[in-house]
Design a protein around this motif. Structure first.
Motif, mmCIF file in Angstrom:
data_model
loop_
_atom_site.group_PDB
_atom_site.id
_atom_site.type_symbol
_atom_site.label_atom_id
_atom_site.label_comp_id
_atom_site.label_asym_id
_atom_site.label_seq_id
_atom_site.Cartn_x
_atom_site.Cartn_y
_atom_site.Cartn_z
ATOM 1 N N ILE A 266 0.840 -1.205 0.000
ATOM 2 C CA ILE A 266 0.000 0.000 0.000
ATOM 3 C C ILE A 266 0.870 1.248 0.000
ATOM 4 N N GLY A 267 1.960 1.179 0.800
ATOM 5 C CA GLY A 267 2.882 2.317 0.831
ATOM 6 C C GLY A 267 3.438 2.621 -0.543
ATOM 7 N N ALA A 268 3.884 1.569 -1.267
ATOM 8 C CA ALA A 268 4.427 1.752 -2.610
ATOM 9 C C ALA A 268 3.362 2.312 -3.545
ATOM 10 N N ALA A 269 2.142 1.799 -3.420
ATOM 11 C CA ALA A 269 1.048 2.257 -4.276
ATOM 12 C C ALA A 269 0.795 3.734 -4.046
ATOM 13 N N MET A 270 0.868 4.155 -2.758
ATOM 14 C CA MET A 270 0.656 5.568 -2.412
ATOM 15 C C MET A 270 1.651 6.447 -3.175
ATOM 16 N N LEU A 271 2.914 5.986 -3.208
ATOM 17 C CA LEU A 271 3.963 6.734 -3.886
ATOM 18 C C LEU A 271 3.623 6.923 -5.361
ATOM 19 N N LEU A 272 3.135 5.797 -5.985
ATOM 20 C CA LEU A 272 2.758 5.877 -7.394
ATOM 21 C C LEU A 272 1.558 6.788 -7.599
ATOM 22 N N LEU A 273 0.760 6.934 -6.527
ATOM 23 C CA LEU A 273 -0.492 7.687 -6.666
ATOM 24 C C LEU A 273 -0.286 9.191 -6.555
ATOM 25 N N ILE A 274 0.960 9.627 -6.217
ATOM 26 C CA ILE A 274 1.142 11.053 -5.933
ATOM 27 C C ILE A 274 0.750 11.924 -7.126
ATOM 28 N N LEU A 275 1.247 11.578 -8.334
ATOM 29 C CA LEU A 275 0.960 12.432 -9.478
ATOM 30 C C LEU A 275 -0.531 12.456 -9.817
ATOM 31 N N PRO A 276 -1.150 11.228 -10.021
ATOM 32 C CA PRO A 276 -2.597 11.262 -10.263
ATOM 33 C C PRO A 276 -3.339 11.898 -9.107
ATOM 34 N N GLY A 277 -2.802 11.723 -7.896
ATOM 35 C CA GLY A 277 -3.446 12.324 -6.725
ATOM 36 C C GLY A 277 -3.476 13.831 -6.835
ATOM 37 N N MET A 278 -2.346 14.415 -7.296
ATOM 38 C CA MET A 278 -2.310 15.860 -7.414
ATOM 39 C C MET A 278 -3.256 16.347 -8.503
ATOM 40 N N VAL A 279 -3.299 15.587 -9.608
ATOM 41 C CA VAL A 279 -4.238 15.956 -10.679
ATOM 42 C C VAL A 279 -5.666 15.902 -10.154
ATOM 43 N N LEU A 280 -5.959 14.819 -9.410
ATOM 44 C CA LEU A 280 -7.294 14.654 -8.835
ATOM 45 C C LEU A 280 -7.607 15.811 -7.893
ATOM 46 N N PHE A 281 -6.586 16.164 -7.099
ATOM 47 C CA PHE A 281 -6.706 17.246 -6.129
ATOM 48 C C PHE A 281 -7.100 18.551 -6.823
ATOM 49 N N LEU A 282 -6.370 18.880 -7.907
ATOM 50 C CA LEU A 282 -6.674 20.104 -8.629
ATOM 51 C C LEU A 282 -8.038 20.035 -9.299
ATOM 52 N N MET A 283 -8.350 18.834 -9.854
ATOM 53 C CA MET A 283 -9.644 18.697 -10.527
ATOM 54 C C MET A 283 -10.784 18.865 -9.534
ATOM 55 N N SER A 284 -10.585 18.303 -8.337
ATOM 56 C CA SER A 284 -11.646 18.461 -7.340
ATOM 57 C C SER A 284 -11.782 19.934 -6.974
ATOM 58 N N GLY A 285 -10.644 20.654 -6.948
ATOM 59 C CA GLY A 285 -10.720 22.088 -6.684
ATOM 60 C C GLY A 285 -11.552 22.804 -7.723
ATOM 61 N N VAL A 286 -11.301 22.500 -8.991
ATOM 62 C CA VAL A 286 -12.067 23.134 -10.069
ATOM 63 C C VAL A 286 -13.544 22.775 -9.951
ATOM 64 N N ALA A 287 -13.803 21.483 -9.661
ATOM 65 C CA ALA A 287 -15.198 21.049 -9.538
ATOM 66 C C ALA A 287 -15.898 21.792 -8.412
ATOM 67 N N VAL A 288 -15.217 21.904 -7.271
ATOM 68 C CA VAL A 288 -15.813 22.623 -6.148
ATOM 69 C C VAL A 288 -16.057 24.077 -6.531
ATOM 70 N N SER A 289 -15.093 24.684 -7.230
ATOM 71 C CA SER A 289 -15.257 26.082 -7.645
ATOM 72 C C SER A 289 -16.516 26.268 -8.485
ATOM 73 N N VAL A 290 -16.644 25.415 -9.515
ATOM 74 C CA VAL A 290 -17.787 25.566 -10.415
ATOM 75 C C VAL A 290 -19.084 25.295 -9.664
ATOM 76 N N ALA A 291 -19.063 24.237 -8.826
ATOM 77 C CA ALA A 291 -20.291 23.891 -8.099
ATOM 78 C C ALA A 291 -20.706 25.016 -7.159
ATOM 79 N N THR A 292 -19.746 25.576 -6.413
ATOM 80 C CA THR A 292 -20.138 26.642 -5.490
ATOM 81 C C THR A 292 -20.614 27.874 -6.250
#
Lengths: 500, 179
Positions: A237-263
């Motif tokens: 799981i730890g190794a998977a987390m490391l691999l997830l950092i980049l998609p995680g950041m993309v997801l993070f930003l996308m969720s930010g945009v989604a929240v912005s538009v929704a609000t």
């Protein structure tokens, strides 16, 4: 329609009140309810159903009692509300104390053609009156009664200072006729633009906070799930987390945009605003629709904000502040309207601050010391690079940072400007995030000249304007200019308030 | 379109505030401030040194936390520096406390390190409060507080002699129109 007889609200108010009370109960007591469901016996679902039925019945009964004991009426320019189940309360709000009248419609009110009405005063905190459900016709009639008496309160000398402003402001608007001029209305595509130009990073952090709050409230589930796992899984799981950092950041930003538009959609859907002789009018919102009505004399601060992206789209956000409660510090009643274009600004400022089309009386810029201070503070992070990197990289990185800091500091320093007109002061600052604050001299509550001992030696200080909506300051001004400005501001204030 | 009357303002004719003489607050108030300062410093010093006293006076008392022998040096040093700065501020700042009552506004000046001069027009004063603490009563001093809308411009003029305070209050009452 008159409101002389004390009346109850619309019967559907019971439903709305129960939902509100249930929501409040849920917010405050849900961990307790879940805990109880777990701890009594071993049938979780049965307990949960019993608990929810019990809380439904409780809030329903409470809402019914509350509804039954709540009556409102209007008597001789005073809005009266009697409420309270065991402890009876009689609230009286004289019309001239009213700052804002706000109509609001949540989903239930929208469905049944009802409206809620909120009246804010600038008194001590909690002196607002809120009706949750009256018919839309009654709401509009009540709003008309309150508004007409609120805006023609000149002869009833109530709020010092604001009285004369009524006169001043009546002149240009009356000649413009009684018809209202449109300010801003948002189409769906403009709404998207507003949403997309919000601060996504902040919204992303907000959604991250929400997620971690949800996870944080089930720590037991998480730890027991981890405990049940074989040891090698944890490494995987730890190794998977490391691999997830980049998609995680993309997801993070996308969720930010989604929240912005929704609000943006939730808050500003179908925004319509206009100005007329009786003040500024605005309505907006999707699930909860708010309608504001503000007399001009009650507007104590006008703030225009924009970031670089918004400016590229030709948008600015308008924030209007009214008097705040004495002890509150909540900033008082404020309304913000997004996506105002330059023409809207011209229209609004022409009505609110007619004197700013004249030549300014004086222009004040901060002294150079501010530039050095800005430079020092923005250069400080360069020191951190030397702690983290090896000298070569640190030299390159901190060199780049210093260049950037030097460049932005110059821009920021150049953006500070105070323009003084005969009746208005305009404070401007900011380069990426730009801010323009307007305040009327007739409305200031006090002027302060402030400096510490080292600045005094250099004859530099800060000027602070205290308004009913909070203090606004302009820093690092030459003493000669600052004192002249203070004397001028007081002189104009007295001149505008002496005709009574 | 009727424009609001808007005569040009001659900046040199605006009455300046800086040229005025400030009325000082009562000299007794300096004594009061120094007493306050001493009491606070004494309480702080005692609470820092309390474990020393307890362990020397009652040898049999076991403190649950081991403070060590000279733990008190650093806190006491910090207190000395901060307290010393405060004393300097009180001593040098006192002569700078003062107020000016004009036809339409009142100005209060205070502070040595952080200096401020605040002016409030009478027309914006919501209400006035005269207060008196226990020590202030011994000295016959009163504190005047002016409240404005929004609360950010509230002004407190401390340490006025009772008789002066009453006069000041009646002046303000008549000017602010709250008889």
């Amino acid at each position: 329609m008159d409101f002389i007889e004390p009346k109850r609200q619309h019967p559907l108010g019971v439903l709305i009140l129960s939902v509100q009370f249930l929501w409040k109960l849920g917010q405050q007591a849900w961990p307790m309810l879940i805990g109880l469901s777990f701890s009594i016996g071993d049938n979780f679902w049965q307990n949960a159903v019993i608990a929810s039925i019990a809380s439904l019945a409780l809030t329903g009964a409470y809402a019914l009692l509350y509804y039954w004991r709540f009556k409102y009426s209007v008597e001789e320019r005073v809005l009266i509300v009697e409420k309270g189940i065991l402890h009876r309360e009689r609230l009286q709000v004289p019309f001239e104390r009213i700052q804002t009248i706000q109509l609001f419609q949540g989903p239930i009110q929208q469905l049944f053609g009802l409206t809620g009405l909120r009246v804010d005063t600038a008194g001590s905190s909690g002196s607002e009156i809120k009706l949750v459900a009256i018919s839309r016709a009654a709401g509009e009639a009540l709003q008309d009664i309150l508004r007409n008496h609120t805006s023609d309160s000149n002869e009833h000398g109530e709020e010092h200072g604001a009285i004369e402003n009524d006169d001043d402001l009546a002149a240009p608007t009356e000649t413009a006729g009684q018809e209202r001029s449109q300010l801003v209305s948002l189409s769906i595509s403009q709404l998207f633009k507003v949403g997309l130009s919000q601060n996504h990073l902040r919204n992303a952090f907000a959604s991250l906070a929400l997620i971690s709050y949800l996870i944080g409230n089930q720590p037991d589930a998480l730890t027991s799930w981890l405990d049940g796992m074989p040891a090698f899984m944890a490494t995987l799981i730890g190794a998977a987390m490391l691999l997830l950092i980049l998609p995680g950041m993309v997801l993070f930003l996308m969720s930010g945009v989604a929240v912005s538009v929704a609000t943006a959609f939730l808050r500003y859907y179908d925004l319509r605003s206009s100005i007329g002789a009786d003040g500024l009018h605005a309505e907006m919102g999707l699930l909860r629709r708010n309608t504001f009505q503000m007399p001009y004399a009650r507007i104590h601060l006008t703030i225009w904000r924009s970031n670089w992206i918004r400016r590229k789209l030709g948008f600015e956000t308008l924030e209007i502040r009214q008097a705040q409660a004495e002890s509150g510090g909540q900033g008082g009643v404020r309304v913000s309207l997004p996506a105002l274009e330059p023409c809207h600004r011209a229209v609004l400022e022409n009505v609110l601050y007619p004197d700013i089309t004249d030549n300014p009386v004086m222009e004040v810029l901060p002294v150079r010391r501010l530039r050095w201070l800005l430079m020092v503070f923005s250069a400080l992070p360069a020191g951190l690079f030397w702690l983290v990197f090896n000298p070569l990289i640190a030299a390159v990185v901190s060199g780049a940072w210093l260049t950037f800091a030097f460049w932005t500091t110059a821009k920021r320093y150049a953006s500070f400007r105070m323009t003084v007109y005969t009746d208005t002061i305009v404070l401007e600052k900011g380069w990426f995030w730009r801010q323009r604050i307007l305040l009327r001299l007739a409305q200031i509550q006090g002027v302060e000249w402030e400096r510490h001992v080292f600045l005094e030696r250099r004859s530099i200080g800060h000027i602070v304007f205290h308004t009913a909506a909070g203090a606004r300051r302009f820093t690092y001004v030459l003493k000669r200019q600052g004192e002249m400005l203070r004397d001028f501001a007081l002189n104009q204030h007295h001149a505008r308030n002496s005709r009574a | 379109m009727e424009a609001p009357s808007n005569p040009e303002v001659d900046l040199s004719s605006v009455p300046p505030l800086g040229a005025l003489d400030f009325t000082a607050v009562s000299e007794d108030y300096r004594t009061l401030r120094i007493i306050q300062w001493s009491v606070v410093q004494l309480i702080l010093a005692l609470s820092i040194l309390a474990p020393v006293f307890i362990s020397t006076l009652f040898n049999n008392v076991e403190l649950s936390v081991d403070f060590g022998d000279r733990y008190w040096r650093i806190p006491l040093l910090v207190q000395g520096v901060v307290g010393g700065f405060w004393l300097v501020e009180e001593w040098l700042g006192f002569p700078r406390r003062g107020y000016v009552v004009r036809e339409r506004d009142i100005t209060y000046r205070s502070g040595w390190f952080s200096r401020s001069t605040t002016t409030i027009p009478y027309s914006q004063v919501q209400h006035i409060e005269l207060t008196q603490g226990l020590i202030a009563r011994w000295f016959g001093l009163k504190h005047l507080k002016l409240f404005t809308a929004g609360g950010s411009g509230n002004l407190r003029i401390a340490g006025i002699e009772e008789a002066d305070a009453q006069v000041l209050r009646s002046i303000l009452d008549s000017r602010t129109g709250k008889g």
